[in-house]
Scaffold this motif. Structure first.
Motif, mmCIF file in Angstrom:
data_model
loop_
_atom_site.group_PDB
_atom_site.id
_atom_site.type_symbol
_atom_site.label_atom_id
_atom_site.label_comp_id
_atom_site.label_asym_id
_atom_site.label_seq_id
_atom_site.Cartn_x
_atom_site.Cartn_y
_atom_site.Cartn_z
ATOM 1 N N TYR A 95 0.832 -1.200 0.000
ATOM 2 C CA TYR A 95 0.000 0.000 0.000
ATOM 3 C C TYR A 95 0.869 1.253 0.000
ATOM 4 O O TYR A 95 1.876 1.299 0.731
ATOM 5 N N SER A 100 -0.194 7.552 6.369
ATOM 6 C CA SER A 100 -1.168 6.630 6.970
ATOM 7 C C SER A 100 -2.554 7.231 7.153
ATOM 8 O O SER A 100 -3.422 6.603 7.736
ATOM 9 N N TRP A 103 -4.986 5.919 2.117
ATOM 10 C CA TRP A 103 -4.383 4.689 1.636
ATOM 11 C C TRP A 103 -4.874 4.371 0.231
ATOM 12 O O TRP A 103 -6.030 4.636 -0.106
ATOM 13 N N GLY A 104 -3.994 3.765 -0.554
ATOM 14 C CA GLY A 104 -4.410 3.213 -1.835
ATOM 15 C C GLY A 104 -5.093 1.874 -1.629
ATOM 16 O O GLY A 104 -5.265 1.408 -0.493
ATOM 17 N N PHE B 36 -6.410 2.008 13.422
ATOM 18 C CA PHE B 36 -6.966 1.761 12.096
ATOM 19 C C PHE B 36 -7.992 0.634 12.172
ATOM 20 O O PHE B 36 -7.875 -0.271 12.982
ATOM 21 N N GLN B 38 -9.753 -2.218 9.592
ATOM 22 C CA GLN B 38 -9.641 -2.842 8.281
ATOM 23 C C GLN B 38 -10.698 -3.916 8.114
ATOM 24 O O GLN B 38 -10.785 -4.835 8.921
ATOM 25 N N LYS B 42 -10.345 -4.738 2.056
ATOM 26 C CA LYS B 42 -10.266 -3.272 2.002
ATOM 27 C C LYS B 42 -8.955 -2.783 2.587
ATOM 28 O O LYS B 42 -8.264 -3.495 3.317
ATOM 29 N N SER B 43 -8.626 -1.546 2.290
ATOM 30 C CA SER B 43 -7.454 -0.914 2.871
ATOM 31 C C SER B 43 -7.772 -0.460 4.292
ATOM 32 O O SER B 43 -8.946 -0.251 4.638
ATOM 33 N N PRO B 44 -6.731 -0.295 5.114
ATOM 34 C CA PRO B 44 -6.976 0.246 6.459
ATOM 35 C C PRO B 44 -7.571 1.647 6.395
ATOM 36 O O PRO B 44 -7.319 2.402 5.460
ATOM 37 N N LEU B 46 -8.071 5.108 8.832
ATOM 38 C CA LEU B 46 -7.683 5.799 10.056
ATOM 39 C C LEU B 46 -8.919 6.112 10.888
ATOM 40 O O LEU B 46 -9.864 6.722 10.403
ATOM 41 N N TYR B 87 -6.030 -2.205 14.211
ATOM 42 C CA TYR B 87 -4.580 -2.163 14.411
ATOM 43 C C TYR B 87 -4.185 -0.824 15.035
ATOM 44 O O TYR B 87 -4.761 0.222 14.710
ATOM 45 N N GLY B 101 -2.876 -6.675 15.707
ATOM 46 C CA GLY B 101 -4.264 -6.690 15.249
ATOM 47 C C GLY B 101 -5.216 -7.354 16.228
ATOM 48 O O GLY B 101 -4.845 -8.276 16.956
#
Lengths: 113, 107
Positions: A95, A100, A103-104, B36, B38, B42-44, B46, B87, B101
């Motif tokens: 990623y 942070s 994110w992609g 985060f 998740q 999917k992406s994390p 924030l 996380y 996690g």
């Protein structure tokens, strides 16, 4: 809207090389430090490294130092990760992130013979 | 390297519950702690920055706190959309390090 789009992930043999790209949009790319983070299958996240706004300074995780290089082209709003001498442990989703916060979607790198 | 010891690794809970996830830092990280969320595939995302600050768009049932070297993420009145892996990340020192996690799942 901030968008980060990674590409370049593929199957690569151990000892090989690969270059990942991340195209940014929706913000002034040259104003932000950028990071790469990876996630191994079914496991936690690992910070790989970061680069400052003009590309003159980088910081890396010990696990990839001297094998991976982060760079950027602010004119193209693009972040790069050059991977060399890859190992099976490098198999992961990679990623790019704007420190942070954004994110992609990630790009998958598989290291296998 | 700073170790972030996250617990529990798995947390079965019911809708409406109040749950808490904790990360313990092996060294002082000040308030340089992020949380985060998740979801599968999917992406994390924030959720919390600066240990206690809610990120934009995050529901108010989420909160972050600190007690010494222990950092906690609390979710009040759990909803189905909260089922995910959470996380923590310390960004006080290099290398940045994540916790292992916590998988939050329905009991």
């Amino acid at each position: 809207e901030v968008q980060l789009v990674e590409s370049g992930g593929s199957l690569v043999q151990p000892g090989g090389s690969l270059k990942l790209s991340c195209v940014a949009s929706g913000f002034t790319f040259s104003n932000y430090w950028m990071d790469w983070v990876r996630q191994t299958p079914g496991k936690s996240l690992e910070w790989i490294g970061e680069i400052n706004t003009d590309g003159s300074k980088t910081n890396y995780a010990p696990s990839i130092k001297d094998r991976f290089t982060i760079s950027r082209d602010n004119a193209k709003s693009t972040l790069y990760l050059q991977m060399s001498n890859v190992k099976s442990d490098d198999t992961a989703i990679y990623y790019c992130t704007r420190i942070s916060v954004y994110w992609g979607q990630g790009t998958l790198v598989t290291v296998s013979s | 390297d700073i170790q972030m010891t996250q617990s529990p690794s798995s947390l079965p809970a019911s809708l409406g519950d109040r749950v808490t996830i904790t990360c313990r830092a092996s060294q002082d990280i000040g308030n340089y702690l992020r949380w985060f969320q998740q979801k599968p595939g999917k992406s994390p995302r924030l959720m919390i920055y600066g240990a206690t600050n809610l990120a934009a768009g995050v529901p108010s049932r989420f909160s972050g706190s600190r007690s010494g070297s222990d950092y906690s993420l609390t979710i009040n009145s759990l909803e189905s959309e909260d089922m995910a892996i959470y996380y923590c990340l310390q960004h006080n020192e290099y290398p940045r390090t994540f916790g292992g996690g916590t998988k939050l799942e329905l009991k």
